[in-house]
Design a protein around this motif. Structure first.
Motif, PDB file in Angstrom:
ATOM      1  N   LYS A  34       0.818  -1.206   0.000  1.00 25.17           N
ATOM      2  CA  LYS A  34       0.000   0.000   0.000  1.00 25.17           C
ATOM      3  C   LYS A  34       0.861   1.270   0.000  1.00 25.17           C
ATOM      4  CE  LYS A  34      -4.034  -2.063   2.271  1.00 25.17           C
ATOM      5  NZ  LYS A  34      -4.942  -1.990   3.445  1.00 25.17           N
ATOM      6  N   ASN A  35       2.029   1.206   0.621  1.00 26.03           N
ATOM      7  CA  ASN A  35       2.864   2.405   0.720  1.00 26.03           C
ATOM      8  C   ASN A  35       3.874   2.508  -0.424  1.00 26.03           C
ATOM      9  OD1 ASN A  35       4.306   0.193   1.610  1.00 26.03           O
ATOM     10  ND2 ASN A  35       5.315   1.266   3.294  1.00 26.03           N
ATOM     11  N   TRP A  36       3.576   1.874  -1.548  1.00 26.36           N
ATOM     12  CA  TRP A  36       4.447   1.907  -2.717  1.00 26.36           C
ATOM     13  C   TRP A  36       4.355   3.250  -3.431  1.00 26.36           C
ATOM     14  CZ3 TRP A  36       8.153  -1.364  -4.112  1.00 26.36           C
ATOM     15  CH2 TRP A  36       8.662  -1.316  -5.420  1.00 26.36           C
ATOM     16  N   VAL A  37       5.491   3.804  -3.829  1.00 24.22           N
ATOM     17  CA  VAL A  37       5.514   5.032  -4.620  1.00 24.22           C
ATOM     18  C   VAL A  37       5.549   4.624  -6.094  1.00 24.22           C
ATOM     19  CG1 VAL A  37       6.730   7.182  -5.111  1.00 24.22           C
ATOM     20  CG2 VAL A  37       6.764   6.227  -2.786  1.00 24.22           C
TER      21      VAL A  37
ATOM     22  N   ILE B 172      18.202   7.602 -13.529  1.00 25.40           N
ATOM     23  CA  ILE B 172      18.302   6.167 -13.772  1.00 25.40           C
ATOM     24  C   ILE B 172      16.961   5.472 -13.566  1.00 25.40           C
ATOM     25  CG2 ILE B 172      19.273   4.006 -12.860  1.00 25.40           C
ATOM     26  CD1 ILE B 172      21.854   5.508 -12.358  1.00 25.40           C
ATOM     27  N   PHE B 173      16.622   4.575 -14.495  1.00 28.13           N
ATOM     28  CA  PHE B 173      15.493   3.661 -14.339  1.00 28.13           C
ATOM     29  C   PHE B 173      16.022   2.252 -14.505  1.00 28.13           C
ATOM     30  CE2 PHE B 173      11.917   1.189 -16.140  1.00 28.13           C
ATOM     31  CZ  PHE B 173      11.068   1.265 -15.050  1.00 28.13           C
ATOM     32  N   ASP B 174      15.850   1.399 -13.496  1.00 25.64           N
ATOM     33  CA  ASP B 174      16.442   0.060 -13.506  1.00 25.64           C
ATOM     34  C   ASP B 174      15.444  -1.042 -13.823  1.00 25.64           C
ATOM     35  OD1 ASP B 174      14.921  -0.233 -11.231  1.00 25.64           O
ATOM     36  OD2 ASP B 174      16.605  -0.634  -9.879  1.00 25.64           O
ATOM     37  N   GLY B 175      14.259  -0.671 -14.299  1.00 29.32           N
ATOM     38  CA  GLY B 175      13.240  -1.664 -14.601  1.00 29.32           C
ATOM     39  C   GLY B 175      12.128  -1.691 -13.575  1.00 29.32           C
ATOM     40  N   GLU B 176      12.391  -1.151 -12.399  1.00 26.44           N
ATOM     41  CA  GLU B 176      11.374  -1.057 -11.359  1.00 26.44           C
ATOM     42  C   GLU B 176      11.418   0.287 -10.644  1.00 26.44           C
ATOM     43  OE1 GLU B 176       9.630  -3.619  -7.606  1.00 26.44           O
ATOM     44  OE2 GLU B 176      11.782  -3.711  -8.020  1.00 26.44           O
ATOM     45  N   SER B 177      12.604   0.781 -10.346  1.00 27.61           N
ATOM     46  CA  SER B 177      12.762   1.996  -9.557  1.00 27.61           C
ATOM     47  C   SER B 177      13.353   3.126 -10.388  1.00 27.61           C
ATOM     48  CB  SER B 177      13.668   1.731  -8.346  1.00 27.61           C
ATOM     49  OG  SER B 177      13.121   0.730  -7.520  1.00 27.61           O
TER      50      SER B 177
ATOM     51  N   VAL C 255      18.966  10.145  -4.758  1.00 31.89           N
ATOM     52  CA  VAL C 255      17.634  10.735  -4.644  1.00 31.89           C
ATOM     53  C   VAL C 255      16.602   9.754  -5.217  1.00 31.89           C
ATOM     54  CG1 VAL C 255      16.159  12.691  -5.227  1.00 31.89           C
ATOM     55  CG2 VAL C 255      18.627  13.040  -4.912  1.00 31.89           C
ATOM     56  N   PRO C 256      15.862   9.032  -4.361  1.00 30.84           N
ATOM     57  CA  PRO C 256      14.822   8.134  -4.872  1.00 30.84           C
ATOM     58  C   PRO C 256      13.641   8.928  -5.406  1.00 30.84           C
ATOM     59  CG  PRO C 256      14.740   8.212  -2.480  1.00 30.84           C
ATOM     60  CD  PRO C 256      15.930   9.029  -2.893  1.00 30.84           C
ATOM     61  N   ARG C 257      13.115   8.514  -6.540  1.00 27.33           N
ATOM     62  CA  ARG C 257      11.981   9.212  -7.145  1.00 27.33           C
ATOM     63  C   ARG C 257      10.695   8.389  -7.046  1.00 27.33           C
ATOM     64  NH1 ARG C 257      13.266  14.465  -7.184  1.00 27.33           N
ATOM     65  NH2 ARG C 257      15.189  14.885  -8.352  1.00 27.33           N
ATOM     66  N   SER C 258      10.759   7.147  -7.467  1.00 24.85           N
ATOM     67  CA  SER C 258       9.568   6.303  -7.460  1.00 24.85           C
ATOM     68  C   SER C 258       9.986   4.848  -7.617  1.00 24.85           C
ATOM     69  CB  SER C 258       8.604   6.717  -8.586  1.00 24.85           C
ATOM     70  OG  SER C 258       9.257   6.661  -9.847  1.00 24.85           O
ATOM     71  N   GLY C 259       9.003   3.953  -7.470  1.00 24.25           N
ATOM     72  CA  GLY C 259       9.292   2.532  -7.594  1.00 24.25           C
ATOM     73  C   GLY C 259       9.951   1.947  -6.361  1.00 24.25           C
TER      74      GLY C 259
END
Length: 258
Positions: free
Chosen positions: A130-133, A165-170, A201-205
């Protein structure tokens, strides 16, 4: 830090090799090996092979746990990327990574076009808490993969630089800040390297409130060093230091070229 986050960070910080600064007709090959340690104790080894011909490049690599890490669970990973060589950066068309810890494994594949994500798949799929970005469509525009993201042709700035960076999930940003130069020596290289500070810096995923992500986000003392490959005419990582509660994770290039 779990293995998926760990391997993404290591790939983003470390396991990148080389591209030409401009298209060239002669095929160029480059091999790089890394030792990875925690508080001075070996935990993994990585090896990468890069080939590029004219304006195309391919990178393939392996990572395997070693030393104390094997006592808890053997871990291995394989990764590959292919795409087009640009003047200021590599532009991937396909990125893949597969990793396994004990009996658990996962495979990720991403298709790119002109820096934008066309598709991304993960098998087996992850259960989304539920707390997934969530990753938005905007998050997947003008991004690079973890392998190609830290390759800097000689004409490009190394640091300061912000790497999306996008690693396929994050989706994450690595913000690099200039910290001068230092001498470095290893098999295939001896000379001064460019030292950059790293801000994660985390953005999403990712799961909001996750301790390992929050820890990396707050760190102010991470470093990455870039050496120049004259044959490939690029700068690429030869050393990384990431402080942790158990001691620093360090990644050292034991071979740079050849």
């Amino acid at each position: 830090m779990n293995w998926r986050i760990g391997i993404s960070a290591l790939l983003a910080f470390v396991t990148t090799t080389f591209s030409t600064g401009s298209a060239r007709a002669v095929e160029v090959k480059h091999n790089t090996d890394y030792n990875i340690s925690l508080a001075g104790l070996p935990i993994a080894k990585a090896s990468f092979h890069t080939e590029f011909n004219a304006d195309r490049y391919t990178i393939s690599g392996t990572m395997n746990s070693a030393g104390l890490a094997d006592i808890f669970a053997q871990t291995s990973g394989q990764t590959s990327v292919s795409g087009v060589v640009g003047r200021y950066r590599l532009s991937a068309s396909e990125y893949r990574v597969r990793y396994q810890t004990g009996k658990k494994g996962r495979a990720i594949a991403v298709q790119f076009r002109n820096g934008n994500v066309l598709s991304a798949s993960m098998k087996p799929a992850r259960r989304i808490p539920k707390n997934w970005v969530p990753v938005t469509k905007a998050d997947m525009r003008n991004v690079v993969d973890p392998l190609s993201g830290l390759i800097f042709p000689a004409d490009a700035r190394v640091c300061p630089q912000s790497v999306p960076i996008f690693d396929g999930e994050s989706r994450m940003d690595l913000k690099l800040s200039a910290k001068g130069t230092k001498p470095f020596k290893t098999d295939g290289f001896e000379g001064d390297v460019i030292v950059c500070g790293i801000k994660f810096v985390p953005r999403s995923g990712y799961r909001k409130g996750r301790q390992d992500v929050d820890y990396l986000r707050k760190l102010e003392t991470m470093e990455i060093w870039f050496a120049k490959s004259d044959a490939a005419n690029v700068y690429a990582p030869v050393y990384v230091r990431i402080p942790t509660r158990l001691g620093p994770v360090t990644v050292w290039a034991t071979r740079f070229g050849g």
